[in-house]
Scaffold this active site. Sequence first.
Site, PDB file in Angstrom:
ATOM      1  N   ASP A  74       9.697   3.733   4.366  1.00 21.21           N
ATOM      2  CA  ASP A  74       8.667   3.814   3.333  1.00 21.21           C
ATOM      3  C   ASP A  74       7.637   2.722   3.608  1.00 21.21           C
ATOM      4  O   ASP A  74       7.991   1.589   3.966  1.00 21.21           O
ATOM      5  CB  ASP A  74       9.280   3.625   1.945  1.00 21.21           C
ATOM      6  CG  ASP A  74       8.250   3.796   0.836  1.00 21.21           C
ATOM      7  OD1 ASP A  74       7.484   4.769   0.873  1.00 21.21           O
ATOM      8  OD2 ASP A  74       8.209   2.929  -0.067  1.00 21.21           O
ATOM      9  N   ASP A  82      11.261   0.760  -3.600  1.00 20.59           N
ATOM     10  CA  ASP A  82      10.921   1.032  -2.207  1.00 20.59           C
ATOM     11  C   ASP A  82      12.136   1.483  -1.398  1.00 20.59           C
ATOM     12  O   ASP A  82      12.048   2.408  -0.587  1.00 20.59           O
ATOM     13  CB  ASP A  82      10.291  -0.207  -1.568  1.00 20.59           C
ATOM     14  CG  ASP A  82       8.998  -0.602  -2.254  1.00 20.59           C
ATOM     15  OD1 ASP A  82       8.279   0.308  -2.700  1.00 20.59           O
ATOM     16  OD2 ASP A  82       8.711  -1.812  -2.342  1.00 20.59           O
ATOM     17  N   GLU A 141       6.877   9.151   5.451  1.00 18.37           N
ATOM     18  CA  GLU A 141       6.138   9.957   4.486  1.00 18.37           C
ATOM     19  C   GLU A 141       4.709  10.146   4.973  1.00 18.37           C
ATOM     20  O   GLU A 141       4.090   9.220   5.509  1.00 18.37           O
ATOM     21  CB  GLU A 141       6.135   9.268   3.127  1.00 18.37           C
ATOM     22  CG  GLU A 141       5.494  10.084   2.015  1.00 18.37           C
ATOM     23  CD  GLU A 141       5.568   9.385   0.681  1.00 18.37           C
ATOM     24  OE1 GLU A 141       5.245  10.031  -0.337  1.00 18.37           O
ATOM     25  OE2 GLU A 141       5.921   8.200   0.651  1.00 18.37           O
TER      26      GLU A 141
END
Length: 434
Positions: free
Chosen positions: A222, A388, A306
């Site tokens: 992330d 996170d 992502e």
Amino acid sequence: MAPIPVRHSSDSCLCQSSVLTIGRGGDIRRNIRYNASMFKATKVRLYPTAEQKAALAFQFGAVRWAYNYALDWRSKAWKENGEGVTRRMTLDKLVELKREKATAWLKEADSQTLQQSLMHLDTAFERFFNKQARYPKHKNKRGKQSISYPQRVKVVTSNSLYLPKVGNVKAVLRREITGKIKTVTVSRSLTGKYYASVLCDDGEPMPKAISDMDEESVIGVDMGLSHLLITSEGYKEGNPRFLEQAEANLRRKQRSLSRKVKGSANRNKARILVAKVHERVTNARNDFQHKLSKRLIDDNQAVCVETLKVKNMLKNRKLARHIADASWSELIRKLDYKAVWTGKHLVQVDQWFASSKKCSVCGTIAEAMPLDVRVWECKSCGHEHDRDINAARNIRQQGILKLKAAGLSVSACGGLHKTGVFPAAAWEAGSFTL
């Protein structure tokens, strides 16, 4: 996913990508050519003489003029007559210009570099029509200059490079250039440094992507601002904030530049000082990202990230500067071609996947998750999450599902362990390994 070219880097590759792109409907598009050979580019520092600098300046100017002229000509043809101009028509126009008396000086420039500039313009228009880029802009003589040689460039000695219309230029070859030279791009930076990016075909086939993996070798990542990178294993990589570190020095030199008279020699000197600050920031960021991306690829068989719409995120006036400094897209690009080199996988999860709001333990999705909430508790199972780390774990889970959907084997009981073509980087004792 279209192939992602990497240029002007000492560790770069030009080949088909092995990225798995997961769309909103679960669509997976995969472009892999196992028999294709890899093109690698080596960046070389050049030290031309005064005469060679003048010859390169003429080449830069001719290429820039031809590009700008063709851009105006194509734009005018469309606005006035609604006519489209093809690549062939543009190249024929170049031949006509050389025959005219006013532009006969183009004959003194290298013909192939002029043709390459027009081909680059045609590519820019194609990207514009495909909504991949903005409308092409004119090249500025005060910006970065570059020319491309598709042929006739030779490595004369271990410290010399032959360039057509320029001669043998002194070069620093820190690594051996092997394979067939395909294209050489010569550039001059804003600080006045000269480089040559030598693209070679080494003839070796692209490594076959790993098809049998272990779940433990799949990692979720992330991206953030407080921490640049957070993994599903709980590791957080700090954000170096290179631009912020140089902010005081940059502000001082920009203030000095603003006080100089336009067109003066002192203003040009001040401009170079500002460019050097930006160059150091860029070099430091690239060095950091190269090392970080290599660690991730060496230690894992698949990296799940992502998909970020950075263009939309930059509209936030409060965070735009920090987002641009983080350069997430560039880090993902480095992960991409390093994965291609080693036969690993890079999985890009859809941007609309609720990675932060979803509980990685029970799968419950929270109703709202403001940015200021860094730790939250799931109402269903009561598990407390770091925002996170929880997002990285959800990205990993989604990435594993998409890898399996693509027909790859991801075993939870120990699959085929492969570290790839290159060995893992050595680290000091006691340092954390991703």
